[in-house]
Design a protein around this motif. Structure first.
Motif, PDB file in Angstrom:
ATOM      1  N   GLN A  13       0.818  -1.208   0.000  1.00  0.00           N
ATOM      2  CA  GLN A  13       0.000   0.000   0.000  1.00  0.00           C
ATOM      3  C   GLN A  13       0.858   1.267   0.000  1.00  0.00           C
ATOM      4  O   GLN A  13       0.487   2.281  -0.595  1.00  0.00           O
ATOM      5  N   GLN A  14       2.000   1.199   0.643  1.00  0.00           N
ATOM      6  CA  GLN A  14       2.904   2.351   0.636  1.00  0.00           C
ATOM      7  C   GLN A  14       3.379   2.671  -0.776  1.00  0.00           C
ATOM      8  O   GLN A  14       3.483   3.844  -1.157  1.00  0.00           O
ATOM      9  N   VAL A  15       3.639   1.626  -1.571  1.00  0.00           N
ATOM     10  CA  VAL A  15       4.043   1.835  -2.960  1.00  0.00           C
ATOM     11  C   VAL A  15       2.918   2.521  -3.736  1.00  0.00           C
ATOM     12  O   VAL A  15       3.155   3.417  -4.556  1.00  0.00           O
ATOM     13  N   LEU A  52       6.526  12.133   1.732  1.00  0.00           N
ATOM     14  CA  LEU A  52       5.127  12.547   1.868  1.00  0.00           C
ATOM     15  C   LEU A  52       4.245  11.378   2.310  1.00  0.00           C
ATOM     16  O   LEU A  52       3.349  11.547   3.150  1.00  0.00           O
ATOM     17  N   THR A  53       4.485  10.209   1.741  1.00  0.00           N
ATOM     18  CA  THR A  53       3.710   9.024   2.117  1.00  0.00           C
ATOM     19  C   THR A  53       3.912   8.692   3.586  1.00  0.00           C
ATOM     20  O   THR A  53       2.949   8.413   4.324  1.00  0.00           O
ATOM     21  N   LEU A  54       5.154   8.726   4.020  1.00  0.00           N
ATOM     22  CA  LEU A  54       5.463   8.476   5.431  1.00  0.00           C
ATOM     23  C   LEU A  54       4.825   9.539   6.321  1.00  0.00           C
ATOM     24  O   LEU A  54       4.157   9.209   7.317  1.00  0.00           O
ATOM     25  N   ALA A  55       5.017  10.813   5.972  1.00  0.00           N
ATOM     26  CA  ALA A  55       4.534  11.899   6.813  1.00  0.00           C
ATOM     27  C   ALA A  55       3.007  11.902   6.905  1.00  0.00           C
ATOM     28  O   ALA A  55       2.439  12.084   7.988  1.00  0.00           O
ATOM     29  N   LEU A  56       2.325  11.683   5.771  1.00  0.00           N
ATOM     30  CA  LEU A  56       0.864  11.658   5.786  1.00  0.00           C
ATOM     31  C   LEU A  56       0.341  10.558   6.692  1.00  0.00           C
ATOM     32  O   LEU A  56      -0.547  10.776   7.530  1.00  0.00           O
ATOM     33  N   GLY A  57       0.882   9.365   6.527  1.00  0.00           N
ATOM     34  CA  GLY A  57       0.426   8.248   7.345  1.00  0.00           C
ATOM     35  C   GLY A  57       0.657   8.474   8.822  1.00  0.00           C
ATOM     36  O   GLY A  57      -0.223   8.212   9.653  1.00  0.00           O
ATOM     37  N   TYR A  58       1.813   9.012   9.171  1.00  0.00           N
ATOM     38  CA  TYR A  58       2.174   9.108  10.574  1.00  0.00           C
ATOM     39  C   TYR A  58       1.509  10.284  11.280  1.00  0.00           C
ATOM     40  O   TYR A  58       1.189  10.188  12.469  1.00  0.00           O
TER      41      TYR A  58
END
Length: 298
Positions: free
Chosen positions: A150-152, A171-177
């Motif tokens: 899902q991260q991909v 951005l993917t990391l920051a949005l999720g966290y």
């Protein structure tokens, strides 16, 4: 990060608190990072928010199962169990291909080597996880594999708005966290409503901070790795943690006298080292087989 989380659990003994307090700390890093990097068009893309919502659901299960597993098995073994994600992701890739990533030929033999190494590492002394610990570990491995895929997906959604690969990974990391941090804030608020003092909440947040810093830093590298290499090959590269886990576990037994790692015999340490090097051999073979396939050799 696994050792830091084990130390928190020894002090406070609650996996849910470890999950939510550490995520609250990580949200403090993630929120400003997200709004610093996000392209304007991405904020109005409902696909990104829906993809992140699905990620939040499975990520919650991943983190909770990891902390629950640590009540039954040493941190170093959890790190090596993650090597099984390669097998799970390879099977998922066969069933549901993602992008251009494929698995075939000598890569399956390399996966078999890594699976053998993981099995050997987890039968090399220490705590016996039992059926309950095994169930939590299996849940962790399978749901974490879904998280990786899902991260991909989310990384590629950000790239469709013109963000670079590295920017999209962050951005993917920051949005999720930071969005998960909202859930964590609700949990902490509920604990305080039921009588937990502010001083105790601050102490738990402080005790979770080492894990939060190590984990968030590692995730920045991992997300970029997934964006660049794909979920399967990204996990192959990550499996070098088997070697690192053996070294850290050895040092923890010698330096930390708090039961984070169970002591084992010298023969067991040699077995763990041999299994870790077998894992490394599998990683090298997988990489070389992938390059050969791209060149038309396999």
């Amino acid at each position: 990060s696994y050792v830091a989380s084990a130390l928190f659990l020894k002090r406070h003994g609650n996996p849910r608190e470890m999950l939510f307090y550490s995520q609250g700390v990580q949200a403090l890093f993630a929120l400003p990072l997200f709004f610093l990097l996000v392209p304007a068009g991405a904020l109005s893309d409902s696909g990104i928010w829906l993809a992140n919502l699905y990620w939040l659901a499975i990520f919650s299960v991943t983190q909770l199962s990891m902390f629950q597993a640590q009540e039954h098995v040493e941190p170093s073994k959890i790190a090596t169990w993650l090597g099984l994600k390669i097998v799970v992701l390879a099977l998922m890739t066969l069933a549901w291909p993602q992008g251009t990533e494929t698995v075939g030929g000598w890569q399956w033999f390399a996966i078999a080597l890594m699976l053998t190494a993981v099995t050997a590492l987890n039968f090399s002394g220490g705590m016996n996880p039992g059926w309950k610990g095994g169930a939590w570990l299996a849940t962790f491995v399978v749901i974490a594999s879904l998280c990786d895929r899902q991260q991909v997906v989310i990384i590629n959604l950000f790239r469709s708005h013109g963000a670079s690969l590295f920017q999209s990974a962050l951005l993917t990391l920051a949005l999720g966290y930071w969005t998960f941090g909202l859930v964590a804030a609700g949990f902490v608020g509920g604990r305080m409503f039921r009588g937990e003092t502010l001083a105790l909440a601050v102490r738990k947040a402080r005790d979770s901070a080492p894990f939060a810093v190590f984990w968030f830093t590692a995730m920045m590298a991992i997300y970029f790795c997934y964006g660049q290499l794909g979920a399967v090959f990204g996990n192959v590269v990550q499996s070098t943690r088997a070697l690192i886990a053996v070294v850290i576990a050895f040092l923890a037994c010698r330096i930390l006298k708090d039961g984070v790692e169970q002591p084992v015999s010298r023969a067991m340490w040699f077995r763990r080292a041999g299994a870790a090097f077998l894992m490394t051999a599998g990683i090298i073979l997988y990489s070389l087989a992938g390059r050969s396939a791209e060149a038309g050799g396999v």
